[in-house]
Design a protein around this motif. Structure first.
Motif, PDB file in Angstrom:
ATOM      1  N   HIS A  11      -5.975  -0.459   5.774  1.00  0.00           N
ATOM      2  CA  HIS A  11      -4.973   0.180   4.920  1.00  0.00           C
ATOM      3  C   HIS A  11      -4.807   1.662   5.265  1.00  0.00           C
ATOM      4  CE1 HIS A  11      -2.667   1.322   1.431  1.00  0.00           C
ATOM      5  NE2 HIS A  11      -3.605   2.158   1.070  1.00  0.00           N
ATOM      6  N   LEU A  12      -5.910   2.349   5.518  1.00  0.00           N
ATOM      7  CA  LEU A  12      -5.863   3.784   5.751  1.00  0.00           C
ATOM      8  C   LEU A  12      -5.465   4.159   7.171  1.00  0.00           C
ATOM      9  CD1 LEU A  12      -8.977   4.981   3.750  1.00  0.00           C
ATOM     10  CD2 LEU A  12      -6.585   5.107   3.090  1.00  0.00           C
ATOM     11  N   ASN A  13      -5.875   3.402   8.148  1.00  0.00           N
ATOM     12  CA  ASN A  13      -5.578   3.763   9.534  1.00  0.00           C
ATOM     13  C   ASN A  13      -4.094   3.902   9.811  1.00  0.00           C
ATOM     14  OD1 ASN A  13      -8.155   4.138  10.406  1.00  0.00           O
ATOM     15  ND2 ASN A  13      -8.410   2.087  11.213  1.00  0.00           N
ATOM     16  N   PRO A  14      -3.252   2.928   9.440  1.00  0.00           N
ATOM     17  CA  PRO A  14      -1.832   3.123   9.711  1.00  0.00           C
ATOM     18  C   PRO A  14      -1.252   4.328   8.989  1.00  0.00           C
ATOM     19  CG  PRO A  14      -2.262   0.826   9.172  1.00  0.00           C
ATOM     20  CD  PRO A  14      -3.531   1.611   8.911  1.00  0.00           C
ATOM     21  N   MET A  15      -1.750   4.618   7.800  1.00  0.00           N
ATOM     22  CA  MET A  15      -1.200   5.734   7.037  1.00  0.00           C
ATOM     23  C   MET A  15      -1.524   7.064   7.706  1.00  0.00           C
ATOM     24  SD  MET A  15      -1.695   4.543   3.131  1.00  0.00           S
ATOM     25  CE  MET A  15      -0.740   5.884   2.459  1.00  0.00           C
ATOM     26  N   SER A  16      -2.680   7.153   8.365  1.00  0.00           N
ATOM     27  CA  SER A  16      -3.028   8.406   9.003  1.00  0.00           C
ATOM     28  C   SER A  16      -2.161   8.649  10.235  1.00  0.00           C
ATOM     29  CB  SER A  16      -4.513   8.423   9.357  1.00  0.00           C
ATOM     30  OG  SER A  16      -4.791   7.402  10.295  1.00  0.00           O
ATOM     31  N   ALA A  17      -1.710   7.574  10.894  1.00  0.00           N
ATOM     32  CA  ALA A  17      -0.890   7.705  12.087  1.00  0.00           C
ATOM     33  C   ALA A  17       0.578   7.956  11.733  1.00  0.00           C
ATOM     34  CB  ALA A  17      -1.024   6.441  12.933  1.00  0.00           C
ATOM     35  N   HIS A  18       1.041   7.350  10.670  1.00  0.00           N
ATOM     36  CA  HIS A  18       2.459   7.424  10.304  1.00  0.00           C
ATOM     37  C   HIS A  18       2.595   7.055   8.840  1.00  0.00           C
ATOM     38  CE1 HIS A  18       6.633   6.244   9.863  1.00  0.00           C
ATOM     39  NE2 HIS A  18       6.329   4.976   9.812  1.00  0.00           N
ATOM     40  N   LYS A  19       3.168   7.949   8.066  1.00  0.00           N
ATOM     41  CA  LYS A  19       3.389   7.651   6.647  1.00  0.00           C
ATOM     42  C   LYS A  19       4.881   7.512   6.414  1.00  0.00           C
ATOM     43  CE  LYS A  19       2.525   9.067   1.951  1.00  0.00           C
ATOM     44  NZ  LYS A  19       2.043  10.097   1.055  1.00  0.00           N
ATOM     45  N   SER A  20       5.293   6.326   6.115  1.00  0.00           N
ATOM     46  CA  SER A  20       6.691   6.040   5.840  1.00  0.00           C
ATOM     47  C   SER A  20       7.102   6.702   4.528  1.00  0.00           C
ATOM     48  CB  SER A  20       6.886   4.523   5.737  1.00  0.00           C
ATOM     49  OG  SER A  20       8.189   4.204   5.337  1.00  0.00           O
ATOM     50  N   PRO A  21       8.327   7.245   4.441  1.00  0.00           N
ATOM     51  CA  PRO A  21       8.786   7.827   3.170  1.00  0.00           C
ATOM     52  C   PRO A  21       9.028   6.768   2.091  1.00  0.00           C
ATOM     53  CG  PRO A  21      10.488   8.005   4.863  1.00  0.00           C
ATOM     54  CD  PRO A  21       9.282   7.439   5.524  1.00  0.00           C
ATOM     55  N   VAL A  22       9.153   5.501   2.504  1.00  0.00           N
ATOM     56  CA  VAL A  22       9.274   4.378   1.574  1.00  0.00           C
ATOM     57  C   VAL A  22       8.212   3.351   1.963  1.00  0.00           C
ATOM     58  CG1 VAL A  22      10.747   2.546   0.654  1.00  0.00           C
ATOM     59  CG2 VAL A  22      11.764   4.738   1.328  1.00  0.00           C
ATOM     60  N   THR A  23       7.398   2.967   0.997  1.00  0.00           N
ATOM     61  CA  THR A  23       6.374   1.951   1.231  1.00  0.00           C
ATOM     62  C   THR A  23       6.512   0.868   0.175  1.00  0.00           C
ATOM     63  OG1 THR A  23       4.775   3.204  -0.098  1.00  0.00           O
ATOM     64  CG2 THR A  23       4.734   3.571   2.291  1.00  0.00           C
ATOM     65  N   CYS A  24       5.838  -0.255   0.391  1.00  0.00           N
ATOM     66  CA  CYS A  24       5.864  -1.322  -0.613  1.00  0.00           C
ATOM     67  C   CYS A  24       4.505  -1.999  -0.662  1.00  0.00           C
ATOM     68  CB  CYS A  24       6.978  -2.324  -0.323  1.00  0.00           C
ATOM     69  SG  CYS A  24       6.777  -3.261   1.187  1.00  0.00           S
ATOM     70  N   HIS A  25       4.331  -2.797  -1.692  1.00  0.00           N
ATOM     71  CA  HIS A  25       3.064  -3.477  -1.951  1.00  0.00           C
ATOM     72  C   HIS A  25       3.383  -4.774  -2.678  1.00  0.00           C
ATOM     73  CE1 HIS A  25      -1.082  -3.223  -4.174  1.00  0.00           C
ATOM     74  NE2 HIS A  25      -1.094  -4.124  -3.219  1.00  0.00           N
ATOM     75  N   VAL A  26       2.786  -5.870  -2.246  1.00  0.00           N
ATOM     76  CA  VAL A  26       2.969  -7.159  -2.915  1.00  0.00           C
ATOM     77  C   VAL A  26       1.632  -7.594  -3.501  1.00  0.00           C
ATOM     78  CG1 VAL A  26       3.616  -9.587  -2.670  1.00  0.00           C
ATOM     79  CG2 VAL A  26       4.824  -7.823  -1.343  1.00  0.00           C
ATOM     80  N   LEU A  27       1.631  -7.838  -4.795  1.00  0.00           N
ATOM     81  CA  LEU A  27       0.460  -8.379  -5.478  1.00  0.00           C
ATOM     82  C   LEU A  27       0.875  -9.704  -6.098  1.00  0.00           C
ATOM     83  CD1 LEU A  27      -2.462  -8.125  -6.520  1.00  0.00           C
ATOM     84  CD2 LEU A  27      -1.506  -7.054  -8.564  1.00  0.00           C
ATOM     85  N   VAL A  28       0.147 -10.760  -5.757  1.00  0.00           N
ATOM     86  CA  VAL A  28       0.434 -12.071  -6.336  1.00  0.00           C
ATOM     87  C   VAL A  28      -0.269 -12.111  -7.690  1.00  0.00           C
ATOM     88  CG1 VAL A  28       0.323 -14.568  -6.005  1.00  0.00           C
ATOM     89  CG2 VAL A  28       0.579 -13.050  -4.024  1.00  0.00           C
ATOM     90  N   ALA A  29       0.517 -11.896  -8.733  1.00  0.00           N
ATOM     91  CA  ALA A  29      -0.027 -11.753 -10.083  1.00  0.00           C
ATOM     92  C   ALA A  29      -0.684 -13.040 -10.571  1.00  0.00           C
ATOM     93  CB  ALA A  29       1.072 -11.324 -11.050  1.00  0.00           C
ATOM     94  N   SER A  30      -0.194 -14.190 -10.119  1.00  0.00           N
ATOM     95  CA  SER A  30      -0.734 -15.476 -10.586  1.00  0.00           C
ATOM     96  C   SER A  30      -2.148 -15.732 -10.064  1.00  0.00           C
ATOM     97  CB  SER A  30       0.187 -16.626 -10.187  1.00  0.00           C
ATOM     98  OG  SER A  30       0.410 -16.621  -8.789  1.00  0.00           O
ATOM     99  N   THR A  31      -2.537 -15.052  -8.968  1.00  0.00           N
ATOM    100  CA  THR A  31      -3.889 -15.231  -8.423  1.00  0.00           C
ATOM    101  C   THR A  31      -4.691 -13.933  -8.416  1.00  0.00           C
ATOM    102  OG1 THR A  31      -3.114 -14.836  -6.162  1.00  0.00           O
ATOM    103  CG2 THR A  31      -3.180 -17.133  -6.919  1.00  0.00           C
ATOM    104  N   GLY A  32      -4.009 -12.802  -8.666  1.00  0.00           N
ATOM    105  CA  GLY A  32      -4.689 -11.515  -8.638  1.00  0.00           C
ATOM    106  C   GLY A  32      -5.082 -11.076  -7.236  1.00  0.00           C
ATOM    107  N   THR A  33      -4.348 -11.554  -6.232  1.00  0.00           N
ATOM    108  CA  THR A  33      -4.677 -11.239  -4.843  1.00  0.00           C
ATOM    109  C   THR A  33      -3.498 -10.553  -4.150  1.00  0.00           C
ATOM    110  OG1 THR A  33      -3.937 -13.432  -4.133  1.00  0.00           O
ATOM    111  CG2 THR A  33      -6.287 -13.179  -4.638  1.00  0.00           C
ATOM    112  N   PRO A  34      -3.770  -9.834  -3.071  1.00  0.00           N
ATOM    113  CA  PRO A  34      -2.681  -9.211  -2.316  1.00  0.00           C
ATOM    114  C   PRO A  34      -1.796 -10.273  -1.669  1.00  0.00           C
ATOM    115  CG  PRO A  34      -4.823  -8.327  -1.648  1.00  0.00           C
ATOM    116  CD  PRO A  34      -5.081  -9.501  -2.522  1.00  0.00           C
ATOM    117  N   GLY A  35      -0.523  -9.972  -1.559  1.00  0.00           N
ATOM    118  CA  GLY A  35       0.413 -10.839  -0.843  1.00  0.00           C
ATOM    119  C   GLY A  35       0.340 -10.513   0.642  1.00  0.00           C
TER     120      GLY A  35
END
Length: 131
Positions: A11-35
């Motif tokens: 998660h951190l490595n790509p952010m240190s190389a390039h931080k997009s001005p728009v990011t997104c995150h998917v969380l599968v709420a029905s399982t409590g896990t990342p998408g």
């Protein structure tokens, strides 16, 4: 290295190389896990037509820290992020009601960071402007 430590490192490595001005995150709420592995597209409205800026895929933590290409200078305007939800749920062996989720938003302050979280389950979703 523990699984969780590897997720944080990825998660951190790509952010240190390039931080997009728009990011997104998917969380599968029905399982409590990342998408993980959700295909995502971002577009910008120009002359009443959406034009694709970039495509990406969520990482092991369900995030797209490099959604926009390196060097992209955010501009004011209307943007659309599309999450390929049916494709994702098919990969994990579940049916879903929404074949894709599109979130249209206005980027009014290009100097700010815009984060688009998607809380997802097979039959519902919600979103908000994150930080």
């Amino acid at each position: 290295m523990s699984d969780r430590l590897q997720v944080v490192k990825n998660h951190l490595n790509p952010m240190s190389a390039h931080k997009s001005p728009v990011t997104c995150h998917v969380l599968v709420a029905s399982t409590g896990t990342p998408g993980r592995g959700v295909n995502v597209k971002i577009e910008k409205l120009e002359n009443n037509t959406f034009s694709t800026l970039s495509t990406a895929q969520t990482n092991e933590d369900g995030r797209c820290p490099t959604l926009l290409p390196a060097g992209y200078k955010a501009e004011k305007g209307i943007y659309r992020v599309t999450f390929e939800t049916k494709e994702y749920f098919s990969k994990v062996g579940q049916e879903c009601f929404y074949p894709y989720v599109q979130i249209v938003f206005e980027l009014a302050h290009p100097e700010q960071h815009y984060h688009i979280p998607l809380l997802l389950s097979p039959y519902s979703y919600t979103t908000y402007r994150g930080s």
